[in-house]
Design a protein around this motif. Structure first.
Motif, PDB file in Angstrom:
ATOM      1  N   ARG A 181       0.973  -1.184   0.207  1.00 31.22           N
ATOM      2  CA  ARG A 181       0.108  -0.079   0.035  1.00 31.22           C
ATOM      3  C   ARG A 181       0.878   1.294   0.080  1.00 31.22           C
ATOM      4  N   ALA A 182       1.913   1.379   0.906  1.00 33.26           N
ATOM      5  CA  ALA A 182       2.742   2.403   1.080  1.00 33.26           C
ATOM      6  C   ALA A 182       3.525   2.548  -0.436  1.00 33.26           C
ATOM      7  N   ALA A 183       3.946   1.247  -0.792  1.00 32.18           N
ATOM      8  CA  ALA A 183       4.688   1.433  -2.021  1.00 32.18           C
ATOM      9  C   ALA A 183       3.933   2.142  -3.498  1.00 32.18           C
ATOM     10  N   LEU A 184       2.932   1.659  -3.368  1.00 31.62           N
ATOM     11  CA  LEU A 184       1.771   2.041  -4.595  1.00 31.62           C
ATOM     12  C   LEU A 184       1.624   3.459  -4.319  1.00 31.62           C
ATOM     13  N   THR A 185       1.489   4.247  -3.264  1.00 28.85           N
ATOM     14  CA  THR A 185       1.209   5.691  -2.951  1.00 28.85           C
ATOM     15  C   THR A 185       2.527   6.065  -3.529  1.00 28.85           C
ATOM     16  N   GLU A 186       3.588   5.685  -3.167  1.00 33.71           N
ATOM     17  CA  GLU A 186       5.015   6.347  -3.302  1.00 33.71           C
ATOM     18  C   GLU A 186       5.366   6.335  -4.809  1.00 33.71           C
ATOM     19  N   PHE A 187       4.999   5.109  -5.662  1.00 40.89           N
ATOM     20  CA  PHE A 187       5.285   5.038  -6.945  1.00 40.89           C
ATOM     21  C   PHE A 187       4.374   6.006  -7.760  1.00 40.89           C
ATOM     22  N   GLU A 188       3.154   5.973  -7.532  1.00 42.07           N
ATOM     23  CA  GLU A 188       2.147   7.074  -8.143  1.00 42.07           C
ATOM     24  C   GLU A 188       2.720   8.595  -7.946  1.00 42.07           C
ATOM     25  N   SER A 189       3.237   8.782  -6.600  1.00 39.63           N
ATOM     26  CA  SER A 189       3.754  10.221  -6.611  1.00 39.63           C
ATOM     27  C   SER A 189       5.146  10.331  -7.486  1.00 39.63           C
ATOM     28  N   ALA A 190       5.826   9.402  -7.784  1.00 32.76           N
ATOM     29  CA  ALA A 190       7.052   9.274  -8.536  1.00 32.76           C
ATOM     30  C   ALA A 190       6.467   9.322  -9.769  1.00 32.76           C
ATOM     31  N   TYR A 191       5.520   8.877 -10.192  1.00 37.08           N
ATOM     32  CA  TYR A 191       4.912   8.847 -11.658  1.00 37.08           C
ATOM     33  C   TYR A 191       4.482  10.238 -12.041  1.00 37.08           C
ATOM     34  N   ASP A 192       3.989  10.903 -11.033  1.00 40.57           N
ATOM     35  CA  ASP A 192       3.319  12.102 -11.269  1.00 40.57           C
ATOM     36  C   ASP A 192       4.320  13.313 -11.605  1.00 40.57           C
ATOM     37  N   ASP A 193       5.219  12.961 -10.597  1.00 40.07           N
ATOM     38  CA  ASP A 193       6.635  14.133 -10.827  1.00 40.07           C
ATOM     39  C   ASP A 193       7.386  13.738 -11.895  1.00 40.07           C
ATOM     40  N   ALA A 194       7.488  12.567 -12.407  1.00 43.00           N
ATOM     41  CA  ALA A 194       8.127  12.146 -13.552  1.00 43.00           C
ATOM     42  C   ALA A 194       7.367  12.571 -14.943  1.00 43.00           C
ATOM     43  N   VAL A 195       6.203  12.598 -14.900  1.00 41.15           N
ATOM     44  CA  VAL A 195       5.559  13.286 -15.940  1.00 41.15           C
ATOM     45  C   VAL A 195       5.665  14.728 -16.147  1.00 41.15           C
ATOM     46  N   ALA A 196       5.410  15.446 -14.852  1.00 43.76           N
ATOM     47  CA  ALA A 196       5.497  16.903 -14.706  1.00 43.76           C
ATOM     48  C   ALA A 196       7.166  17.490 -15.347  1.00 43.76           C
ATOM     49  N   PHE A 197       8.140  16.402 -15.042  1.00 45.13           N
ATOM     50  CA  PHE A 197       9.340  17.000 -15.326  1.00 45.13           C
ATOM     51  C   PHE A 197       9.779  16.096 -16.638  1.00 45.13           C
ATOM     52  N   ASP A 198       9.091  15.423 -17.377  1.00 45.56           N
ATOM     53  CA  ASP A 198       9.700  14.866 -18.368  1.00 45.56           C
ATOM     54  C   ASP A 198      10.494  13.875 -18.401  1.00 45.56           C
ATOM     55  N   SER A 199      10.498  13.033 -17.427  1.00 49.07           N
ATOM     56  CA  SER A 199      11.449  12.111 -17.179  1.00 49.07           C
ATOM     57  C   SER A 199      10.859  10.885 -17.615  1.00 49.07           C
ATOM     58  N   ASP A 200      10.940  10.347 -19.021  1.00 45.26           N
ATOM     59  CA  ASP A 200      10.477   9.282 -19.402  1.00 45.26           C
ATOM     60  C   ASP A 200      10.767   7.996 -18.663  1.00 45.26           C
ATOM     61  N   ARG A 201      12.120   7.908 -18.371  1.00 44.49           N
ATOM     62  CA  ARG A 201      12.621   6.535 -17.720  1.00 44.49           C
ATOM     63  C   ARG A 201      12.030   6.456 -16.417  1.00 44.49           C
ATOM     64  N   MET A 202      11.926   7.410 -15.486  1.00 48.76           N
ATOM     65  CA  MET A 202      11.482   7.464 -14.143  1.00 48.76           C
ATOM     66  C   MET A 202       9.853   6.939 -14.308  1.00 48.76           C
ATOM     67  N   ALA A 203       9.158   7.585 -15.167  1.00 47.79           N
ATOM     68  CA  ALA A 203       7.831   7.303 -15.484  1.00 47.79           C
ATOM     69  C   ALA A 203       7.368   6.104 -15.866  1.00 47.79           C
ATOM     70  N   THR A 204       8.446   5.385 -16.638  1.00 52.53           N
ATOM     71  CA  THR A 204       8.268   4.020 -17.199  1.00 52.53           C
ATOM     72  C   THR A 204       8.800   3.146 -15.804  1.00 52.53           C
ATOM     73  N   ALA A 205       9.575   3.297 -14.930  1.00 55.20           N
ATOM     74  CA  ALA A 205       9.835   2.615 -13.959  1.00 55.20           C
ATOM     75  C   ALA A 205       8.675   2.439 -12.743  1.00 55.20           C
ATOM     76  N   ALA A 206       8.079   3.800 -12.555  1.00 57.19           N
ATOM     77  CA  ALA A 206       7.147   3.735 -11.696  1.00 57.19           C
ATOM     78  C   ALA A 206       5.805   3.028 -12.265  1.00 57.19           C
ATOM     79  N   ALA A 207       5.436   3.387 -13.387  1.00 59.74           N
ATOM     80  CA  ALA A 207       4.194   2.733 -14.058  1.00 59.74           C
ATOM     81  C   ALA A 207       4.105   1.359 -14.062  1.00 59.74           C
ATOM     82  N   GLY A 208       5.469   0.564 -14.664  1.00 60.22           N
ATOM     83  CA  GLY A 208       5.749  -0.750 -14.641  1.00 60.22           C
ATOM     84  C   GLY A 208       5.468  -1.366 -13.226  1.00 60.22           C
ATOM     85  N   SER A 209       5.993  -0.634 -12.245  1.00 59.17           N
ATOM     86  CA  SER A 209       6.257  -1.393 -10.963  1.00 59.17           C
ATOM     87  C   SER A 209       4.741  -1.315 -10.241  1.00 59.17           C
TER      88      SER A 209
END
Length: 556
Positions: A181-209
């Motif tokens: 549960r805590a991991a999902l919350t943090e991955f979702e935050s990581a994805y949002d930040d990655a999209v905002a700052f155009d970080s395709d690699r981190m968006a891919t890592a977060a969404a895949g996880s």
């Protein structure tokens, strides 16, 4: 003694040398050469293309190149500002660096002390995770998250370009500790930040996880949705395993690849699952996911009918690593749950019971859910229906994942069918197949015996698209291996010899591997054959394949 060459010989030698293959320059050499020309577009393209390998092999040189990026490049894509800050404080090789954060090389900021603390916490969580100390890793991750949550607005503004990569590290530690549960919350935050700052690699890592977690809990609609949200330039999204360049991915894409393979297995799409696993970069590139890939591969082998081979591969992989890497957290859950499935498929009741006991000893939510599924189906297979019902009723509906809910619904259907309550079984089956159609969880249909499934389809009036696929897979799972008497007990050495036979090893190979003489192996083979009641290697192998309890030590 070497003789001097004549003129013709020298010219021939020179021509030979001129034809020698010159090795291609390393990626970092190409990057430095492009930098010397001022070709910053090529520099950034090469950095993106080889990011993972450069972090492992040329981090210091990579840091110098990124620190030299001109302002125009940083302004065009904010992720290079984030990359610059990350490389200037990220721990080298998973350890905490002795030096403090390099403020001059990085962008001016208002969060210097906090960035320094986060660098330390992130290095510690990665180091602890690499050692298999998953709870310790999660504790450092939680400390880092708490520090960010308590940061001032000015500090958060400075931190945000860095947060995608940091949050992926923290979330990964939480996930491997079993706190999904805590991991999902943090991955979702990581994805949002990655999209905002155009970080395709981190968006891919977060969404895949995130997709992998949902594939484990059985919410396949959400899992597919998150796979589609991965940047398609990296791995083809859900366009299929043929997307991208067709080759293996890297450490950033591995979680999404395993999620897609896991989904394909539950859809009973064996070929697609194999194709996705072919895109898995493997242990050398993504070593942390070794147990997860074994778990997914085990599910595939149980489905396609070769669990014995996978059991031997699992055994070798586990024994090649320190014990603590397979005893705790997500690793332990994946290995134990897959082993229960393998043992049940091989009709090894003792091994299944031992692996189930180890699974039930885990304290994470994933352990509890996996143990519940394995426990119920073990009871159903043994005909202990009253006990199975008691276990199912002990779990409140609100505490069940979608996977658990569908598995228990299938188990209840089987129990009612065997008790003669045909109408109730048909009603439960209709509800189950509605959920299967919504989620694509065709794999749960493999829980039914062939006759039971046909009878339920007839009585309920349900006919699924997966019907023919299921019948074909059931046919593949048929085995005619001879059974042996349960009181046969092999010695430790006889079990070792039998395992070697199952891996098609010859007598001399066995002797070399076990550091004994060929005559010793012959003696052990004669004793083994006598106990099994066979007279040849082939017959011994047939008995071993049908009776894994003979050669297994305990569980894994």
């Amino acid at each position: 003694m070497f003789l001097p060459m004549n003129g013709a010989g020298q010219r021939a030698h020179d021509r030979s040398r001129s034809r020698e293959v010159v090795p291609a320059p390393a990626p970092i050499e190409r990057i430095v050469e492009a930098q010397s020309r001022g070709d910053w577009e090529s520099v950034t393209q090469l950095l993106e293309q080889h990011w993972s390998s450069l972090l492992r092999t040329s981090r210091a040189a990579m840091r110098e190149v990124v620190n030299a990026l001109p302002d125009a490049v940083l302004e065009a894509k904010s992720r290079w500002s984030a990359a610059r800050q990350y490389l200037n404080f990220a721990p080298d090789d998973g350890r905490v660096r002795r030096v403090r954060f390099d403020f001059e090389a990085a962008q001016p900021n208002e969060a210097g002390e906090l960035i320094d603390d986060l660098a330390q916490f992130t290095g510690q969580t990665a180091h602890e995770r690499g050692q298999g100390h998953f709870r310790g890793a999660a504790a450092f991750a939680a400390t880092a998250i708490e520090a960010v949550n308590g940061a001032s607005p000015a500090e958060v503004r400075t931190l945000r370009p860095l947060l995608p990569g940091l949050r992926v590290q923290w979330a990964t530690s939480l996930l491997f500790a079993g706190d999904i549960r805590a991991a999902l919350t943090e991955f979702e935050s990581a994805y949002d930040d990655a999209v905002a700052f155009d970080s395709d690699r981190m968006a891919t890592a977060a969404a895949g996880s995130i997709a992998l977690v949902h594939s484990l809990t059985g919410d396949f609609v959400l899992a597919r949705s998150w796979l589609r949200r991965q940047p398609t330039a990296l791995n083809g999204g859900l366009g299929g395993p043929g997307g991208g360049d067709g080759g293996p991915g890297d450490a950033v894409t591995v979680m999404g690849v395993l999620a897609a393979a896991n989904i394909a297995i539950d859809e009973l799409n064996v070929e697609e699952a194999r194709a996705w696993l072919a895109k898995d970069p493997g242990d050398e590139v993504a070593p942390e996911q070794w147990a997860l890939r074994l778990g997914v591969a085990s599910r595939l082998e149980v489905l396609r009918g070769d669990p014995l081979a996978q059991s031997l591969r699992n055994r070798a992989a586990i024994r090649a690593r320190p014990a603590h890497l397979s005893e705790d957290g997500l690793n332990g859950c994946a290995l134990r749950f897959s082993d229960v499935g393998i043992r049940l498929a091989l009709k090894d009741a003792r091994g299944a019971a031992e692996s189930l006991a180890a699974l039930e000893a885990g304290d994470s939510e994933l352990h509890r859910q996996a143990a519940l599924i394995a426990h119920v189906w073990r009871l159903v297979r043994a005909g202990e229906h009253v006990q199975a019902v008691a276990v199912m009723e002990s779990v409140p509906a609100g505490g069940r994942s979608l996977r658990v809910g569908m598995e228990l619904l299938a188990a209840a259907t089987v129990i009612h069918m065997r008790a003669g309550a045909t109408a109730r079984a048909a009603a439960l089956f209709r509800t189950l197949t509605t959920m299967v159609a919504e989620q694509g969880f065709n794999g749960v249909l493999m829980r039914f015996g062939d006759a039971e499934y046909e009878a339920l389809c007839l009585s309920s009036g349900v006919q699924l698209n997966a019907h023919q696929v299921r019948r074909a897979l059931i046919a593949e799972l048929h085995t005619d291996a001879p059974a042996v008497e349960p009181e046969i007990k092999l010695t430790a050495r006889e079990r070792v010899v039998l395992r070697h036979l199952l891996q098609s090893r010859k007598l001399n190979d066995i002797a070399t591997l076990e550091h004994v003489s060929p005559n010793t192996v012959k003696t052990q083979l004669r004793s083994l054959f006598k106990k099994l009641g066979v007279s040849s290697r082939d017959d011994a192998i047939k008995v071993g394949r049908g009776n894994p309890g003979l050669w297994s030590d305990s569980g894994l």
